[in-house]
Design an enzyme around this catalytic site. Sequence first.
Site, PDB file in Angstrom:
ATOM      1  N   ILE A  94       2.570   3.648  -2.867  1.00  0.00           N
ATOM      2  CA  ILE A  94       2.797   4.409  -4.304  1.00  0.00           C
ATOM      3  C   ILE A  94       4.692   4.193  -4.624  1.00  0.00           C
ATOM      4  O   ILE A  94       4.948   5.070  -3.992  1.00  0.00           O
ATOM      5  CB  ILE A  94       2.551   5.610  -4.658  1.00  0.00           C
ATOM      6  CG1 ILE A  94       0.806   5.692  -4.894  1.00  0.00           C
ATOM      7  CG2 ILE A  94       2.707   6.699  -6.213  1.00  0.00           C
ATOM      8  CD1 ILE A  94       0.395   6.552  -4.841  1.00  0.00           C
ATOM      9  N   MET A 113       0.812  -1.132  -0.222  1.00  0.00           N
ATOM     10  CA  MET A 113      -0.153   0.420   0.279  1.00  0.00           C
ATOM     11  C   MET A 113       0.964   1.270   0.293  1.00  0.00           C
ATOM     12  O   MET A 113       0.531   2.407   0.449  1.00  0.00           O
ATOM     13  CB  MET A 113      -1.540   0.133   0.752  1.00  0.00           C
ATOM     14  CG  MET A 113      -2.045  -1.408   0.932  1.00  0.00           C
ATOM     15  SD  MET A 113      -2.636  -1.617  -0.125  1.00  0.00           S
ATOM     16  CE  MET A 113      -4.065  -0.393  -0.089  1.00  0.00           C
ATOM     17  N   GLU A 140     -10.912 -13.994  -3.946  1.00  0.00           N
ATOM     18  CA  GLU A 140     -10.569 -15.595  -4.926  1.00  0.00           C
ATOM     19  C   GLU A 140     -10.156 -15.446  -6.778  1.00  0.00           C
ATOM     20  O   GLU A 140      -8.799 -16.586  -6.560  1.00  0.00           O
ATOM     21  CB  GLU A 140     -11.754 -16.108  -4.511  1.00  0.00           C
ATOM     22  CG  GLU A 140     -11.997 -18.041  -4.328  1.00  0.00           C
ATOM     23  CD  GLU A 140     -13.605 -18.742  -4.393  1.00  0.00           C
ATOM     24  OE1 GLU A 140     -14.299 -19.026  -5.292  1.00  0.00           O
ATOM     25  OE2 GLU A 140     -14.337 -17.690  -3.858  1.00  0.00           O
ATOM     26  N   ASN A 152       1.783  -5.487 -10.346  1.00  0.00           N
ATOM     27  CA  ASN A 152       0.911  -5.348  -9.201  1.00  0.00           C
ATOM     28  C   ASN A 152      -0.922  -5.428  -8.831  1.00  0.00           C
ATOM     29  O   ASN A 152      -1.288  -5.716 -10.650  1.00  0.00           O
ATOM     30  CB  ASN A 152       0.232  -3.247  -8.986  1.00  0.00           C
ATOM     31  CG  ASN A 152      -0.458  -3.057  -8.261  1.00  0.00           C
ATOM     32  OD1 ASN A 152      -0.901  -3.941  -6.824  1.00  0.00           O
ATOM     33  ND2 ASN A 152      -1.687  -2.269  -8.113  1.00  0.00           N
ATOM     34  N   HIS A 189      -4.601  -5.810  -8.193  1.00  0.00           N
ATOM     35  CA  HIS A 189      -5.717  -4.318  -8.073  1.00  0.00           C
ATOM     36  C   HIS A 189      -7.061  -5.079  -7.845  1.00  0.00           C
ATOM     37  O   HIS A 189      -7.525  -5.342  -8.749  1.00  0.00           O
ATOM     38  CB  HIS A 189      -5.099  -3.607  -8.617  1.00  0.00           C
ATOM     39  CG  HIS A 189      -6.433  -1.946  -8.355  1.00  0.00           C
ATOM     40  ND1 HIS A 189      -6.202  -0.984  -7.205  1.00  0.00           N
ATOM     41  CD2 HIS A 189      -7.975  -1.772  -8.763  1.00  0.00           C
ATOM     42  CE1 HIS A 189      -7.207  -0.017  -7.010  1.00  0.00           C
ATOM     43  NE2 HIS A 189      -8.056  -0.866  -7.873  1.00  0.00           N
ATOM     44  N   GLU A 214       2.316   6.691 -12.686  1.00  0.00           N
ATOM     45  CA  GLU A 214       0.219   7.015 -12.617  1.00  0.00           C
ATOM     46  C   GLU A 214      -0.220   5.768 -12.681  1.00  0.00           C
ATOM     47  O   GLU A 214      -0.234   4.729 -12.634  1.00  0.00           O
ATOM     48  CB  GLU A 214       0.012   6.902 -14.156  1.00  0.00           C
ATOM     49  CG  GLU A 214      -1.020   8.080 -13.450  1.00  0.00           C
ATOM     50  CD  GLU A 214      -2.261   8.123 -15.018  1.00  0.00           C
ATOM     51  OE1 GLU A 214      -3.429   8.218 -15.227  1.00  0.00           O
ATOM     52  OE2 GLU A 214      -1.839   8.766 -16.208  1.00  0.00           O
TER      53      GLU A 214
HETATM   54  C1  GAR Z   1      -5.377  -7.582  -2.301  1.00  0.00           C
HETATM   55  O1  GAR Z   1      -7.356  -7.304  -2.745  1.00  0.00           O
HETATM   56  C2  GAR Z   1      -5.664  -6.563  -3.012  1.00  0.00           C
HETATM   57  O2  GAR Z   1      -5.929  -6.278  -4.262  1.00  0.00           O
HETATM   58  C3  GAR Z   1      -4.850  -4.844  -2.788  1.00  0.00           C
HETATM   59  O3  GAR Z   1      -4.999  -5.280  -1.535  1.00  0.00           O
HETATM   60  C4  GAR Z   1      -5.850  -6.617  -1.396  1.00  0.00           C
HETATM   61  C5  GAR Z   1      -5.039  -6.795   0.068  1.00  0.00           C
HETATM   62  O4  GAR Z   1      -4.355  -8.484  -0.001  1.00  0.00           O
HETATM   63  N1  GAR Z   1      -4.001  -4.041  -3.449  1.00  0.00           N
HETATM   64  C6  GAR Z   1      -4.314  -2.713  -3.797  1.00  0.00           C
HETATM   65  O5  GAR Z   1      -5.247  -2.615  -3.308  1.00  0.00           O
HETATM   66  C7  GAR Z   1      -3.333  -2.049  -4.253  1.00  0.00           C
HETATM   67  N2  GAR Z   1      -3.555  -0.828  -4.413  1.00  0.00           N
HETATM   68  P1  GAR Z   1      -3.336  -9.683   0.766  1.00  0.00           P
HETATM   69  O6  GAR Z   1      -2.825  -9.085   1.982  1.00  0.00           O
HETATM   70  O7  GAR Z   1      -3.682 -10.337   1.382  1.00  0.00           O
HETATM   71  O8  GAR Z   1      -2.791  -9.924  -0.224  1.00  0.00           O
END
Ligand code: GAR
Length: 194
Positions: free
Chosen positions: A94, A92, A174, A109, A111, A145
């Site tokens: 940038i 989390m 999932e 990444n 998302h 970006e």
């Molecule tokens: C996941 O849903 C991922 O896609 C999101 O954070 C979560 C992390 O879960 N990422 C973002 O929002 C990036 N901007 P995890 O730690 O269990 O993998």
Amino acid sequence: MARLKLGVLISGRGSNLQSLIDACADPAFPAEIVLVISNIPNVQGLDRAEKANIPTKTINHKDYDAREKFDQALTETLQQAGVELVCLAGFMRIVTAQFLAHWPDQVINIHPSLLPAFKGIHVHERVIEAGVKFSGCTVHYVVPEMDAGPIITQACVPVKDEDTPDTLAARVLEQEHVIYPLAVRLIAEKRLQQ
Ligand code: GAR
């Protein structure tokens, strides 16, 4: 064939990291995780890596007075480990353009939306509020970006009338666990064209 060396960057729970650990446990999978870095100390993802005997490092962004210095520490640590592909997995922060310059086309990444829709944070709340009927997740190359780089792969899920952000997040997650290893495989097998 040599396996692609992954460095996975996390900030928390690490369930996407776990999906990569599980994929890499198959000797036929064309990648291996050589290092996991967290910017937050003592998170669950670090435990997951340790359990799988993967080296870990905590690089706390709060120990750096500038974003560039934090990113430089990341780069040096990843380079020392021989990382070839950097996988952001719930990381989390940038990353800076300087960081990306060190890793051209080598940072991906995941998302939790169908990019380019719903970039940024609080995705599932905004998806439900918008009333869209489908959401999903995206693995993409990282560019300066935010959430804007070329898409590698996506998966789609329905948004149900009764969904809360938590139930939708679980359905999307999932699929995240399916497409992140898939994206890594496509890259490792050089099956992507720019
Ligand atoms: C996941 O849903 C991922 O896609 C999101 O954070 C979560 C992390 O879960 N990422 C973002 O929002 C990036 N901007 P995890 O730690 O269990 O993998």
